[in-house]
Design an enzyme around this catalytic site. Structure first.
Site, PDB file in Angstrom:
ATOM      1  N   ASP A 106       0.833  -1.182   0.000  1.00 49.21           N
ATOM      2  CA  ASP A 106       0.000   0.000   0.000  1.00 49.21           C
ATOM      3  C   ASP A 106       0.880   1.248   0.000  1.00 49.21           C
ATOM      4  O   ASP A 106       2.026   1.228   0.458  1.00 49.21           O
ATOM      5  CB  ASP A 106      -0.904   0.033   1.238  1.00 49.21           C
ATOM      6  CG  ASP A 106      -1.910  -1.108   1.258  1.00 49.21           C
ATOM      7  OD1 ASP A 106      -2.234  -1.625   0.178  1.00 49.21           O
ATOM      8  OD2 ASP A 106      -2.357  -1.474   2.359  1.00 49.21           O
ATOM      9  N   LYS A 107       0.323   2.352  -0.476  1.00 46.98           N
ATOM     10  CA  LYS A 107       1.058   3.613  -0.550  1.00 46.98           C
ATOM     11  C   LYS A 107       1.741   3.950   0.776  1.00 46.98           C
ATOM     12  O   LYS A 107       2.923   4.301   0.798  1.00 46.98           O
ATOM     13  CB  LYS A 107       0.102   4.738  -0.940  1.00 46.98           C
ATOM     14  CG  LYS A 107       0.725   6.124  -0.901  1.00 46.98           C
ATOM     15  CD  LYS A 107      -0.305   7.205  -1.208  1.00 46.98           C
ATOM     16  CE  LYS A 107       0.308   8.596  -1.064  1.00 46.98           C
ATOM     17  NZ  LYS A 107      -0.674   9.672  -1.341  1.00 46.98           N
TER      18      LYS A 107
END
Length: 349
Positions: free
Chosen positions: A167-168
């Site tokens: 995830d970012k």
């Protein structure tokens, strides 16, 4: 050359399909001028609507933005507003500019934290805040763009050789392939669970949640399917596969430390058995211990960390070519280290 090297033959079409992407270098980004004399059928039409006859492959919103940016003219005079009308006989000209999407797979110079590299693959330590793949809202500045700027070989590969995601706002280790056969080999190893992915997570007990671990060192096998949250399509959730769509998901969560300082916090060592979207975050919420800083899943705020407190700490596998057992460990990022220091929690060594 060895079949896993950069000049190896392409993998089977099924692998290409599974990766859902074309080679990263197949992008057209140049500007283009188009002109058309307005006929009687277009007389009195709005400029943005008339432009659709010149550039039907673009959305009306994109063409309206080109008008606002000064890229459209009538008889050599720049058009001021999309609602302006055209007249028969006028020459409509547009300077087509590349869309954000068309530039998504362009190389960018980026400081990559590469912890290992050979002729077949590399391992990168991704910082929090770096998006892995281009997508809506993040068409540039991604890890994929950085890889394309790092070496030309990545432009020949699906997803620039990226075979799994973070995830970012999750930091830590990722492996990237440098040839199509290596892409296939790593994808297959991940599917067979032959790649060890270990995470460190800081969690805080939700109100009225129980303590699912017996004590420090206790390992809990979480086996709970994950699917789209029916009440919020931007989130995932634990689902009942008898009534909802989803996929099986298993995570081993070991309690490495717990404190009652300012409430109940736990340092968790997580081993992925499967790799579903947001899996650790969803399973932690399911236990009543959402990750600190994870606003999407109800995690408590902490002054030291402004993101979900999740770090891909260790990565290991047997190298597909050399058959050497390899393992890497990424140091804790500063924000997570500060949070743990303040709570007197530290990873086991």
């Amino acid at each position: 050359m060895n079949k896993y090297g950069p000049e190896a033959e392409p993998v089977e079409p099924a692998i290409e399909s599974a990766l859902e992407d074309v080679s990263a270098g197949e992008v057209e980004s140049a500007t283009e001028e188009r002109s058309l004399e307005m006929g009687a059928a277009l007389h009195g039409q709005r400029v943005d609507k008339a432009l659709l006859t010149l550039a039907p492959e673009f959305s009306r919103n994109h063409l309206q933005q080109l008008i606002k940016d000064g890229w459209v003219s009538l008889d050599g005079v720049v058009v001021a507003k999309p609602a302006n009308k055209v007249s028969a006989g006028q020459l409509l000209t547009v300077q087509l500019q590349p869309t954000a999407q068309s530039q998504a797979f362009l190389p960018e110079t980026m400081a990559l934290d590469i912890v290992y590299e050979d002729e077949y693959l590399l391992v990168v330590n991704k910082p929090a805040g770096l998006v892995v793949h281009p997508a809506a809202g993040n068409w540039s500045g991604t890890l994929l763009n950085g890889l394309l700027g790092y070496k030309e070989v990545f432009a020949t590969l699906p997803r620039a050789g990226i075979v799994h995601r973070l995830d970012k706002d999750t930091s830590g280790l990722m492996v990237v392939a440098k040839s199509k056969p290596m892409v296939a080999a790593l994808v297959d190893m991940i599917a067979r669970r032959d790649v060890s992915r270990q995470y460190l997570a800081l969690a805080k007990r939700a109100p009225n949640a129980r303590m699912p671990w017996q004590g420090e060192g206790d390992a809990l096998e979480v086996d709970a399917a994950v699917g789209r949250d029916t009440s919020n399509r931007l989130r995932m959730a634990v689902v009942d596969l008898n009534t909802q769509s989803g996929r099986t998901a298993q995570t081993q969560m070991t309690l490495w430390g717990v404190t009652r300082q300012e409430g109940d916090y736990a340092l968790l060592h997580c081993r992925l058995r499967t790799g579903r979207t947001h899996q650790i975050r969803v399973h932690a919420k399911h236990l009543g211990w959402p990750l600190v800083g994870d606003a999407i899943y109800g995690g408590a705020a902490h002054p030291a960390i402004a993101r979900q407190a999740l770090h891909a700490w260790r990565l290991g596998f047997v190298h597909p070519v050399t058959q050497e057992a390899m393992q890497w460990q990424a140091p804790l990022p500063q924000d997570l280290q500060q949070a743990l220091d303040g709570l007197d929690l530290q990873p086991w060594q």
